[in-house]
Enzyme design. Structure first.
Site, PDB file in Angstrom:
ATOM      1  N   GLY A   1       0.819  -1.213   0.000  1.00  0.00           N
ATOM      2  CA  GLY A   1       0.000   0.000   0.000  1.00  0.00           C
ATOM      3  C   GLY A   1       0.849   1.258   0.000  1.00  0.00           C
TER       4      GLY A   1
ATOM      5  CG  ASP B   1      -6.726  -7.446  -2.829  1.00  0.00           C
ATOM      6  OD1 ASP B   1      -6.324  -7.463  -1.644  1.00  0.00           O
ATOM      7  OD2 ASP B   1      -7.929  -7.359  -3.129  1.00  0.00           O
TER       8      ASP B   1
ATOM      9  CG  ASN C   1       1.344   1.248   4.931  1.00  0.00           C
ATOM     10  OD1 ASN C   1       1.222   2.015   5.891  1.00  0.00           O
ATOM     11  ND2 ASN C   1       0.790   1.519   3.744  1.00  0.00           N
TER      12      ASN C   1
ATOM     13  CE1 TYR D   1      -7.491   0.431  10.594  1.00  0.00           C
ATOM     14  CE2 TYR D   1      -7.681   1.656  12.648  1.00  0.00           C
ATOM     15  CZ  TYR D   1      -7.016   1.401  11.464  1.00  0.00           C
ATOM     16  OH  TYR D   1      -5.878   2.122  11.148  1.00  0.00           O
TER      17      TYR D   1
ATOM     18  CB  ALA E   1      -7.800  -5.825  12.172  1.00  0.00           C
TER      19      ALA E   1
END
Ligand code: NAP
Length: 247
Positions: free
Chosen positions: A12, A63, A90, A155, A158
């Protein structure tokens, strides 16, 4: 802190924090694999900027949630520069909702990219980092993984999951002399916070002792240290870069 001759894969890295990291490492002479999922033009711009600053760069579309695409990214890296010395996980996304409204799809999407992507990339580049002289795994977590945040149960789960993962890989890598660490940024000026209303950002800033949001350079500077050979006795750590938010 020269990075000359060191090959760094940054997921990313066409924009945002990843771009900042890629440019910082590139400016120190690194060979950089600029990974993107959809931002091809930005990835090419990042690669150009790195080469202008004295580094070497190649772009790799993948991806991170799709294993075959990550495998292809490893092939691109090996073809361009040989095996990787540094992997920075990242790439990350949010899909916010108050928990009672959160769908299973929103939960899975965040897990697939933030944790599944880290799994895929770390496994594909595991042998590279293990065998590297001073190999480095750096996972970009978040202050939200420590503190939680309204509407971000997926989030936050994770991002705190990254801590346990990193400590475990640090133990495995230690036998071969490589390290694994997390960086946990506070709120940073990128597209990810662009949709947060200015009023909410003001409230966030009011709770930050250093009285400002982070800039991507603040995060990239710490990652650059961790990626360098000078951090060789730091492993299994979570380095907060949040302006003192948890003081
Ligand atoms: P951003 O500006 O939204 O950029 C996200 C980057 O991740 C983009 O380059 C995007 O690539 C890439 N990406 C997303 N899904 C991907 C996938 N499936 N495969 C490959 N690449 C993918 O985000 P950011 O603010 O720079 O955040 C970077 C990291 O820092 C994330 O892990 C985030 O959770 C973490 N973080 C951010 C903040 C903050 O306040 N901004 C704070 C703490 C932690 P494409 O554009 O090509 O799709």
């Amino acid at each position: 802190m020269s990075m000359e001759g060191r090959t760094c894969v940054i997921t990313g890295s066409a924009r945002g924090i990843g771009r900042g990291i890629a440019e910082h490492l590139g400016a120190k002479g690194a060979n950089v694999v600029v990974n993107y999922r959809s931002s091809e033009e930005a990835a090419l711009e990042a690669a150009d900027a790195i080469e202008t600053a004295g580094g070497n760069a190649v772009t790799a579309q993948a991806d991170v949630a799709v294993r075959e695409e990550v495998e292809h990214m490893r092939e691109i890296c090996h073809e361009a520069f040989g095996s990787a010395d540094v992997l920075v996980n990242n790439a990350g996304i949010t899909a916010d909702d108050q928990f009672t409204e959160m769908t299973r799809e929103e939960w899975d999407r965040v897990m697939d990219v933030n944790l599944g992507g880290m799994f895929n990339c770390t496994q594909e580049f595991y042998d590279d980092i293990w065998n590297a002289d001073e190999g480095r795994l750096i996972n970009i977590s978040s202050v939200v993984g420590k503190q939680g945040n309204f509407g971000q149960a997926n989030y936050a789960a994770a991002k705190s999951g990254m801590f346990g993962f990193t400590r475990t890989i640090a133990l495995e890598f230690a036998q071969g002399g490589s390290t694994a660490n997390c960086v946990a940024p506070g709120f940073t000026r990128t597209d990810m916070v662009e949709n947060v209303p200015e009023k909410v950002l003001d409230r966030i800033v009011a709770g930050i002792p250093l009285e400002r949001l982070a800039e991507v350079e603040d995060i990239a500077a710490v990652v650059r240290f961790l990626a360098s050979e000078e951090s060789s006795y730091v492993t299994g750590e979570v380095i907060d870069v949040n302006g003192g938010m948890d003081l």
